[in-house]
Design a protein around this motif. Structure first.
Motif, PDB file in Angstrom:
ATOM      1  N   GLN A  46       4.411 -29.395  13.045  1.00  0.00           N
ATOM      2  CA  GLN A  46       4.944 -29.370  11.683  1.00  0.00           C
ATOM      3  C   GLN A  46       6.464 -29.232  11.691  1.00  0.00           C
ATOM      4  OE1 GLN A  46       2.996 -26.411   9.202  1.00  0.00           O
ATOM      5  NE2 GLN A  46       1.045 -26.809  10.219  1.00  0.00           N
ATOM      6  N   LYS A  47       6.956 -28.345  12.553  1.00  0.00           N
ATOM      7  CA  LYS A  47       8.409 -28.142  12.650  1.00  0.00           C
ATOM      8  C   LYS A  47       9.103 -29.429  13.058  1.00  0.00           C
ATOM      9  CE  LYS A  47      10.380 -26.355  16.238  1.00  0.00           C
ATOM     10  NZ  LYS A  47      10.695 -25.449  17.337  1.00  0.00           N
ATOM     11  N   HIS A  50       9.331 -31.899  10.245  1.00  0.00           N
ATOM     12  CA  HIS A  50      10.405 -31.529   9.300  1.00  0.00           C
ATOM     13  C   HIS A  50      11.777 -31.870   9.868  1.00  0.00           C
ATOM     14  CE1 HIS A  50       7.755 -29.775   6.409  1.00  0.00           C
ATOM     15  NE2 HIS A  50       7.376 -28.783   7.191  1.00  0.00           N
ATOM     16  N   HIS A  55      14.584 -32.072   7.149  1.00  0.00           N
ATOM     17  CA  HIS A  55      14.291 -30.976   6.207  1.00  0.00           C
ATOM     18  C   HIS A  55      14.469 -29.663   6.981  1.00  0.00           C
ATOM     19  CE1 HIS A  55      11.505 -34.047   4.079  1.00  0.00           C
ATOM     20  NE2 HIS A  55      12.737 -34.106   3.576  1.00  0.00           N
ATOM     21  N   ASP A  57      15.575 -26.633   6.222  1.00  0.00           N
ATOM     22  CA  ASP A  57      15.085 -25.370   5.671  1.00  0.00           C
ATOM     23  C   ASP A  57      13.574 -25.239   5.842  1.00  0.00           C
ATOM     24  OD1 ASP A  57      17.622 -24.491   4.969  1.00  0.00           O
ATOM     25  OD2 ASP A  57      17.543 -25.439   2.989  1.00  0.00           O
ATOM     26  N   ARG A  58      12.860 -26.333   5.720  1.00  0.00           N
ATOM     27  CA  ARG A  58      11.412 -26.305   5.929  1.00  0.00           C
ATOM     28  C   ARG A  58      11.094 -26.020   7.399  1.00  0.00           C
ATOM     29  NH1 ARG A  58       9.564 -31.616   2.439  1.00  0.00           N
ATOM     30  NH2 ARG A  58      10.310 -30.864   0.432  1.00  0.00           N
ATOM     31  N   ALA A  61      11.514 -22.438   7.995  1.00  0.00           N
ATOM     32  CA  ALA A  61      10.379 -21.684   7.432  1.00  0.00           C
ATOM     33  C   ALA A  61       9.183 -21.721   8.391  1.00  0.00           C
ATOM     34  CB  ALA A  61       9.996 -22.239   6.062  1.00  0.00           C
ATOM     35  N   VAL A  62       8.993 -22.839   9.073  1.00  0.00           N
ATOM     36  CA  VAL A  62       7.903 -22.933  10.054  1.00  0.00           C
ATOM     37  C   VAL A  62       8.180 -21.992  11.223  1.00  0.00           C
ATOM     38  CG1 VAL A  62       6.722 -24.453  11.695  1.00  0.00           C
ATOM     39  CG2 VAL A  62       7.215 -25.265   9.384  1.00  0.00           C
TER      40      VAL A  62
END
Length: 169
Positions: A46-47, A50, A55, A57-58, A61-62
């Protein structure tokens, strides 16, 4: 004499059950970390998605989620009662060291992402400075990899001894 032998058998059976439970806990944590880091839909994947989409900032968050998961894995292992388990404390300590080293390596991405984010949002001189900082971070990351390799080796050597001494494999 018979009671001493019976006591030994009872102690041995309890010890083996505790050793087997420690082994199961360590295995579960290993599977959990594998899924998080290498699973197709894991947090690391997922990281990276992003990051590819920029992305940042996303992606950060991961990393927070990864930190939470690593802390849970480490806490689970730390909370195991190893009293009376042959080499139990050693397995516990080396596995905590291993997951701590992995955590430090994967959370290091925070700094890289922050520098990447800076390099994309600044003027040329500031972007160049951010890029130079990224090169320094990569050198630091190499050292973190070395710590992971060393702690992984220690963990698996200790785990093998633990399994042999407790007749688990």
């Amino acid at each position: 004499m018979l009671t001493l032998a019976a006591a030994f058998l009872i102690f041995s059976a309890c010890s083996n059950k505790k050793a087997a439970e420690l082994s199961r806990i360590v295995d579960r944590q290993e599977k959990q970390s594998f899924n998080m880091l290498l699973g197709e839909k894991g947090l690391e994947s997922q990281k990276l998605n992003h990051l590819i989409a920029r992305h940042y900032d996303r992606a950060l968050a991961v990393i927070d989620q990864q930190e939470t998961e690593f802390n849970r894995i480490i806490r689970t292992i730390e909370n195991v009662n190893t009293k009376g388990i042959s080499n139990g404390k050693e397995v516990q300590q080396t596995s905590v060291n291993y997951y701590t080293a992995l955590k430090n390596l994967y959370l290091f991405s925070r700094q890289e992402i922050q520098q990447e984010k800076l390099s994309r949002s600044m003027n040329n001189a500031e972007a160049d400075a951010a890029q130079r900082k990224l090169a320094d971070l990569y050198r630091e990351k190499q050292q973190l990899y070395q710590k992971v390799y060393q702690s992984e080796d220690e963990f698996y050597r200790t785990l093998k001894i633990f399994q042999e001494e407790n007749r688990l494999k």
